[in-house]
Each structure stands twice: as structure tokens, then as C-alpha cells.
Design an enzyme around this catalytic site. Structure first.
Site, PDB file in Angstrom:
ATOM      1  N   LYS A   1       0.864  -1.195   0.000  1.00  0.00           N
ATOM      2  CA  LYS A   1       0.000   0.000   0.000  1.00  0.00           C
ATOM      3  C   LYS A   1       0.892   1.234   0.000  1.00  0.00           C
ATOM      4  O   LYS A   1       1.705   1.429   0.922  1.00  0.00           O
ATOM      5  CB  LYS A   1      -0.878  -0.052   1.249  1.00  0.00           C
ATOM      6  CG  LYS A   1      -2.075   0.857   1.254  1.00  0.00           C
ATOM      7  CD  LYS A   1      -2.881   0.590   2.526  1.00  0.00           C
ATOM      8  CE  LYS A   1      -4.160   1.370   2.600  1.00  0.00           C
ATOM      9  NZ  LYS A   1      -4.793   1.224   3.927  1.00  0.00           N
TER      10      LYS A   1
HETATM   11  O1  G3P Z   1      -8.609   2.352   4.739  1.00  0.00           O
HETATM   12  C1  G3P Z   1      -8.313   3.665   5.102  1.00  0.00           C
HETATM   13  C2  G3P Z   1      -8.917   3.917   6.429  1.00  0.00           C
HETATM   14  O2  G3P Z   1      -8.278   3.157   7.388  1.00  0.00           O
HETATM   15  C3  G3P Z   1      -8.991   5.309   6.891  1.00  0.00           C
HETATM   16  O3  G3P Z   1     -10.072   5.321   7.736  1.00  0.00           O
HETATM   17  O4  G3P Z   1     -11.504   6.138   9.516  1.00  0.00           O
HETATM   18  O5  G3P Z   1      -9.074   6.772   9.486  1.00  0.00           O
HETATM   19  O6  G3P Z   1     -10.655   7.742   7.834  1.00  0.00           O
HETATM   20  P1  G3P Z   1     -10.334   6.586   8.683  1.00  0.00           P
END
Ligand code: G3P
Length: 219
Positions: A88
Site C-alpha cells: 500500500k
Molecule cells: O482504509 C483507510 C482507512 O483506514 C482510513 O479510515 O476512519 O481513518 O478515515 P479513517
């Protein structure tokens, strides 16, 4: 539509996997830190444990490096851990260059931190296996997150790009349904939002009635 779980928590990954609907896992440095996993060696062991919990699934492991050479070195170390690892990389100039290099070598890649159609176009041109538009973070700033997912899906269809649209940063069960409606290939979500799909009051009341009727006759 594939379901990935967006966590580095082994119990949650195990639970989702045992439901039988899990196709993979996405992690990021914040999610690894949340589990208190310190140091490269422990992080590598953790990725291998995740791979072993989700047989055959795609497991995204994110690089920390930000310059091209270090990104490639780190991504190659991660990819060497297990055949299920997907490297990633962020949607930066070095990240796009890294994705181009790694996809050219036949490795799976996930282009993360994508917030625009232009970024998604670059990710596909570089040959990313997955592109990760951050649905929740766009929603947080009142930007039309589902419209972006839909436009990426349509653009990839138009040009025949094979890159899979992985809706990330999912905040709610409704987000999963909305992403499915516009044709996202994958949604990566917390366990609670996946389980939210199960909920319907008519299912609960219907089951209660069936069981009560059965008891009336069978005791
Ligand atoms: O997959 C990306 C994700 O982990 C980000 O999530 O909730 O930190 O915006 P968030």
C-alpha cells in the site's frame, strides 16, 4: 462486491473471517499503532498472522517511507513476508512511481489516500491493483464522497482499467450500501459496519414469530 476489514485487530479479523464473508484486510500505520505493535520485526510478524487468519485474502500493508527508493525497499520487504501481501503506497509522486515499478514486477499494490478523480486516474495508469478513495474523510468535510466513487468506477469502465475501486474510510453501514449501488469493487470497513448490514427489525420479529409458532406445536 468484496468485503475487506479495515483493522489490524486480530480478534476482529478472526470474527469477520469466521462469518465467511471476508475477502481481505486493509491496515495503515494508524491502525497498527492502535494495536500497540511496535518495531519492524513485530509489525512483520503481525502481518503474517493476519495473512494466516484470512486464507487467500488480500492483505494491504502500508509503507512508512516517503521517498521512492526507500518506498520500494520497504514494499519489497513487506511483499516478501507472504504471497497475500498487497503493498500500500500513498498517492504521491513517489508513490505513483513506486506503484508503476511494483505492478510492472507483477506485485499487487493499493494506492491509498485518494480524494480526487485525477488521483484515481494516475493510480490506474500506474497499474495499481486497488485504488482507495477515502469515503469517510470526504464525508467529514461535506464533500460528495459517493459521487467520487461512482465517477472513478465509470472512468475505469470507460477506459477499461483493471484497477479495482476499494472504498475506504467507511464510517457507516449506509456507506457500504451506497458504494455497492455505484459499483465499487471492494469496501473496507470496521467490523461493526459490516455487522450493521444484518440488522432489520422485521428479521428479528419474523424470527420470534417463527420460533413461537414452532413452540406452540412442538412444545
Ligand atoms: O482504509 C483507510 C482507512 O483506514 C482510513 O479510515 O476512519 O481513518 O478515515 P479513517
Amino acid at each position: 462486491m468484496k468485503f475487506f476489514i479495515d483493522t489490524a485487530n486480530l480478534d476482529q479479523i478472526r470474527e469477520a473471517s469466521e462469518m465467511g464473508v471476508l475477502d481481505g484486510v486493509t491496515t495503515n500505520p494508524s491502525l497498527m499503532a492502535k494495536e500497540g505493535i511496535k518495531g519492524t520485526e513485530n509489525q512483520h510478524k503481525h502481518y503474517i498472522e493476519i495473512c494466516n487468519l484470512v486464507k487467500g485474502g488480500d492483505i494491504s500493508a502500508e509503507v512508512i517511507a516517503t521517498d521512492y527508493d526507500s518506498m520500494i525497499k520497504e514494499a519489497q520487504e513487506l511483499l516478501a513476508l507472504h504471497p497475500q501481501i498487497v503493498a500500500k503506497l500513498p498517492c504521491t509522486e513517489a508513490g505513483i512511481k513506486g506503484i508503476k515499478y511494483l505492478s510492472g514486477k507483477g506485485f499487487k499494490t493499493n494506492c491509498t489516500l485518494v480524494f480526487s478523480l485525477g488521483q484515481a486516474l494516475l493510480a490506474a495508469k500506474a497499474g495499481a491493483t486497488f485504488v482507495s478513495p477515502f469515503v469517510g474523510r470526504l464525508d467529514d468535510i461535506c464533500s460528495d464522497e459517493i459521487e467520487l466513487v461512482e465517477k472513478i468506477v465509470q472512468m475505469y469502465l470507460f477506459y477499461g482499467y483493471k484497477t479495482q475501486v476499494l472504498a475506504a474510510s467507511i464510517r457507516s453501514t449506509q456507506h457500504i450500501v451506497q458504494c455497492a449501488e455505484v459499483g465499487a469493487d471492494v469496501a473496507t470497513c470496521p467490523l461493526v459496519t459490516i455487522k450493521g448490514l444484518l440488522k432489520h427489525p422485521l428479521t428479528d420479529s419474523g424470527l420470534q414469530t417463527f420460533l413461537a409458532d414452532y413452540k406452540k406445536v412442538n412444545g
